[in-house]
Scaffold this motif. Structure first.
Motif, PDB file in Angstrom:
ATOM      1  N   ALA A   1       0.912  18.368  -0.495  1.00 56.42           N
ATOM      2  CA  ALA A   1      -0.515  18.056  -0.312  1.00 56.42           C
ATOM      3  C   ALA A   1      -0.940  16.907  -1.226  1.00 56.42           C
ATOM      4  O   ALA A   1      -1.602  17.116  -2.241  1.00 56.42           O
ATOM      5  N   PRO A   2      -0.555  15.663  -0.869  1.00 55.82           N
ATOM      6  CA  PRO A   2      -0.911  14.536  -1.737  1.00 55.82           C
ATOM      7  C   PRO A   2      -2.418  14.320  -1.860  1.00 55.82           C
ATOM      8  O   PRO A   2      -2.894  13.840  -2.889  1.00 55.82           O
TER       9      PRO A   2
ATOM     10  N   PRO B   1       6.981  -3.468  -1.358  1.00 55.41           N
ATOM     11  CA  PRO B   1       7.932  -3.985  -0.354  1.00 55.41           C
ATOM     12  C   PRO B   1       9.392  -3.749  -0.745  1.00 55.41           C
ATOM     13  O   PRO B   1      10.225  -3.487   0.117  1.00 55.41           O
ATOM     14  N   ALA B   2       9.701  -3.790  -2.031  1.00 60.54           N
ATOM     15  CA  ALA B   2      11.083  -3.594  -2.467  1.00 60.54           C
ATOM     16  C   ALA B   2      11.504  -2.136  -2.322  1.00 60.54           C
ATOM     17  O   ALA B   2      12.701  -1.826  -2.296  1.00 60.54           O
ATOM     18  N   GLU B   3      10.545  -1.223  -2.234  1.00 58.70           N
ATOM     19  CA  GLU B   3      10.851   0.198  -2.164  1.00 58.70           C
ATOM     20  C   GLU B   3      10.957   0.717  -0.734  1.00 58.70           C
ATOM     21  O   GLU B   3      11.298   1.863  -0.513  1.00 58.70           O
ATOM     22  N   LEU B   4      10.631  -0.110   0.237  1.00 57.73           N
ATOM     23  CA  LEU B   4      10.717   0.332   1.632  1.00 57.73           C
ATOM     24  C   LEU B   4      12.171   0.378   2.082  1.00 57.73           C
ATOM     25  O   LEU B   4      12.995  -0.425   1.650  1.00 57.73           O
TER      26      LEU B   4
ATOM     27  N   GLY C   1       1.394   6.445   7.578  1.00 53.85           N
ATOM     28  CA  GLY C   1       2.788   6.134   7.281  1.00 53.85           C
ATOM     29  C   GLY C   1       3.095   6.559   5.855  1.00 53.85           C
ATOM     30  O   GLY C   1       2.916   7.718   5.499  1.00 53.85           O
ATOM     31  N   ARG C   2       3.507   5.597   5.032  1.00 53.31           N
ATOM     32  CA  ARG C   2       3.786   5.895   3.633  1.00 53.31           C
ATOM     33  C   ARG C   2       2.644   5.473   2.720  1.00 53.31           C
ATOM     34  O   ARG C   2       2.757   5.573   1.502  1.00 53.31           O
ATOM     35  N   ASP C   3       1.550   4.996   3.290  1.00 51.30           N
ATOM     36  CA  ASP C   3       0.371   4.599   2.517  1.00 51.30           C
ATOM     37  C   ASP C   3      -0.645   5.733   2.482  1.00 51.30           C
ATOM     38  O   ASP C   3      -0.707   6.558   3.392  1.00 51.30           O
ATOM     39  N   VAL C   4      -1.439   5.743   1.436  1.00 55.91           N
ATOM     40  CA  VAL C   4      -2.532   6.703   1.293  1.00 55.91           C
ATOM     41  C   VAL C   4      -3.823   5.910   1.152  1.00 55.91           C
ATOM     42  O   VAL C   4      -3.912   4.993   0.331  1.00 55.91           O
TER      43      VAL C   4
ATOM     44  N   ALA D   1       3.063  11.710  -2.566  1.00 56.22           N
ATOM     45  CA  ALA D   1       3.684  11.583  -1.241  1.00 56.22           C
ATOM     46  C   ALA D   1       5.126  11.088  -1.356  1.00 56.22           C
ATOM     47  O   ALA D   1       6.006  11.555  -0.632  1.00 56.22           O
ATOM     48  N   ALA D   2       5.358  10.163  -2.287  1.00 58.71           N
ATOM     49  CA  ALA D   2       6.713   9.640  -2.476  1.00 58.71           C
ATOM     50  C   ALA D   2       7.660  10.719  -2.987  1.00 58.71           C
ATOM     51  O   ALA D   2       8.862  10.668  -2.718  1.00 58.71           O
TER      52      ALA D   2
END
Length: 110
Positions: free
Chosen positions: A56-57, A106-109, A79-82, A50-51
């Motif tokens: 199709a993650p 958190p540092a990658e958001l 959101g950005r979580d799977v 996804a990142a």
């Protein structure tokens, strides 16, 4: 049959039942551990896909679960979580299931 022989047979039967019970317990614990590992790896693979904007993650999660002898039963993007759920066969017991969530730290958001 003498009393001594009956006692030996009773102890042998009891010991056999205990060993069988411990064997089933071990089978269940091993299957649960395998399910947890497969779920963690599947969620990480899907989050990585996804990142990288993979279309199709959840397909990546299914492939990763399959490679770990598990079956993907659910995959959701929040959101950005799977979030994934997998199951592992634990014959003769019911299948073991596990869930996992992965996403950016958190540092990658943004």
């Amino acid at each position: 049959m003498s009393t001594g022989a009956a006692a030996v047979m009773a102890w042998t039967g009891s010991a056999t039942a205990v060993v069988a019970g411990l064997s089933l317990l071990g089978t269940g614990l091993l299957a649960q551990s395998r399910a947890a590992t497969a779920a963690d790896l599947a969620s990480l693979a899907a989050a990585d896909a996804a990142a990288l904007a993979h279309p199709a993650p959840c397909d990546r999660a299914a492939e990763t679960a399959r490679r770990n002898d598990a079956r993907l039963t659910a995959c959701t993007l929040q959101g950005r979580d799977v979030l994934v759920e997998v199951e592992v066969a634990a014959s003769p017991l019911p299948a073991a299931t596990a869930r996992s969530r992965a996403g950016p730290g958190p540092a990658e958001l943004p």
